[in-house]
Design a protein around this motif. Structure first.
Motif, PDB file in Angstrom:
ATOM      1  N   ASP A 110       0.840  -1.065  -0.133  1.00 33.45           N
ATOM      2  CA  ASP A 110      -0.098   0.028  -0.099  1.00 33.45           C
ATOM      3  C   ASP A 110       0.977   1.409  -0.008  1.00 33.45           C
ATOM      4  O   ASP A 110       0.319   2.241  -0.568  1.00 33.45           O
ATOM      5  CB  ASP A 110      -0.821  -0.006   1.335  1.00 33.45           C
ATOM      6  N   VAL A 111       2.029   1.526   0.748  1.00 30.80           N
ATOM      7  CA  VAL A 111       2.819   2.338   0.999  1.00 30.80           C
ATOM      8  C   VAL A 111       4.246   1.809   1.020  1.00 30.80           C
ATOM      9  O   VAL A 111       4.556   1.036   1.410  1.00 30.80           O
ATOM     10  CB  VAL A 111       2.495   3.001   2.267  1.00 30.80           C
ATOM     11  N   SER A 112       5.277   2.703   0.461  1.00 34.88           N
ATOM     12  CA  SER A 112       6.792   2.467   0.210  1.00 34.88           C
ATOM     13  C   SER A 112       7.128   3.651   1.225  1.00 34.88           C
ATOM     14  O   SER A 112       7.005   4.641   1.170  1.00 34.88           O
ATOM     15  CB  SER A 112       7.342   2.524  -0.909  1.00 34.88           C
ATOM     16  N   ASN A 159       6.085  -1.277   2.475  1.00 35.63           N
ATOM     17  CA  ASN A 159       7.138  -1.622   1.565  1.00 35.63           C
ATOM     18  C   ASN A 159       8.369  -0.948   2.122  1.00 35.63           C
ATOM     19  O   ASN A 159       8.435   0.173   1.902  1.00 35.63           O
ATOM     20  CB  ASN A 159       6.896  -1.493   0.160  1.00 35.63           C
ATOM     21  N   VAL A 160       9.203  -1.444   3.105  1.00 38.05           N
ATOM     22  CA  VAL A 160      10.240  -0.748   3.457  1.00 38.05           C
ATOM     23  C   VAL A 160      11.358  -0.998   2.873  1.00 38.05           C
ATOM     24  O   VAL A 160      11.863  -2.045   2.581  1.00 38.05           O
ATOM     25  CB  VAL A 160      10.400  -0.996   5.131  1.00 38.05           C
ATOM     26  N   THR A 161      12.032   0.254   2.363  1.00 38.03           N
ATOM     27  CA  THR A 161      13.303   0.153   1.494  1.00 38.03           C
ATOM     28  C   THR A 161      14.428   0.995   1.881  1.00 38.03           C
ATOM     29  O   THR A 161      14.242   1.810   2.688  1.00 38.03           O
ATOM     30  CB  THR A 161      12.766   0.733   0.161  1.00 38.03           C
ATOM     31  N   GLN A 162      15.464   0.523   1.380  1.00 41.71           N
ATOM     32  CA  GLN A 162      16.628   1.362   1.468  1.00 41.71           C
ATOM     33  C   GLN A 162      17.639   1.365   0.107  1.00 41.71           C
ATOM     34  O   GLN A 162      17.613   0.164  -0.419  1.00 41.71           O
ATOM     35  CB  GLN A 162      17.562   0.851   2.575  1.00 41.71           C
ATOM     36  N   HIS A 163      17.921   2.033  -0.574  1.00 43.37           N
ATOM     37  CA  HIS A 163      18.820   2.235  -1.655  1.00 43.37           C
ATOM     38  C   HIS A 163      20.101   1.402  -1.445  1.00 43.37           C
ATOM     39  O   HIS A 163      20.720   1.911  -0.487  1.00 43.37           O
ATOM     40  CB  HIS A 163      18.822   3.442  -2.499  1.00 43.37           C
ATOM     41  N   THR A 164      20.650   0.484  -2.399  1.00 45.83           N
ATOM     42  CA  THR A 164      21.780   0.006  -2.311  1.00 45.83           C
ATOM     43  C   THR A 164      22.891   0.484  -3.275  1.00 45.83           C
ATOM     44  O   THR A 164      24.049   0.076  -3.000  1.00 45.83           O
ATOM     45  CB  THR A 164      21.908  -1.663  -2.431  1.00 45.83           C
ATOM     46  N   GLU A 165      22.418   1.378  -4.310  1.00 45.07           N
ATOM     47  CA  GLU A 165      23.286   1.837  -5.211  1.00 45.07           C
ATOM     48  C   GLU A 165      23.555   3.345  -5.029  1.00 45.07           C
ATOM     49  O   GLU A 165      22.690   3.809  -4.559  1.00 45.07           O
ATOM     50  CB  GLU A 165      22.846   1.683  -6.754  1.00 45.07           C
TER      51      GLU A 165
END
Length: 116
Positions: free
Chosen positions: A63-65, A110-116
């Motif tokens: 539903d949400v990031s 959706n819990v995110t963290q950029h790796t690039e």
């Protein structure tokens, strides 16, 4: 740990209609993406909306990031709390480390963290 941005994810099977609505009527930029997700935004990275079919890897619609700067800390706190992990902590091939967790209302985050 800091939250970097929060982005709604709208489920859709009508990408052409979504492009017209969000660009022509609402005035967002974009409408590009992949065969399962489109991105719309504004002048800054913090203003973004995703329109997607069912998530290609997780098989469930988030539903949400929420983008964070320390995903391992957030994941550990969710596990310690006993929150339902809907999709495991995963390094995705498109440059994200993420997991899905269900909030107390049943929403999938959706819990995110950029790796690039």
């Amino acid at each position: 740990m800091a939250v970097k941005r929060i982005k709604p994810n709208i489920r859709s099977e009508d990408f052409d209609g979504s492009r017209r609505f969000y660009t022509d009527l609402i005035g967002l930029d974009g409408g590009d993406g992949l065969d399962w997700i489109l991105f719309f935004g504004g002048e800054t990275r913090e203003v973004q909306l995703s329109v997607m079919k069912r998530d290609i890897r997780a098989g469930v619609h988030p539903d949400v990031s929420i983008e964070v700067d320390d995903i391992d800390d957030v994941h550990a706190r969710c596990v310690a709390f006993g929150a339902e992990i809907v999709y495991p902590l995963t390094n995705e091939p498109w440059g994200l480390r993420r997991f899905f967790v269900r909030d107390p209302n049943g929403a999938v985050i959706n819990v995110t963290q950029h790796t690039e």
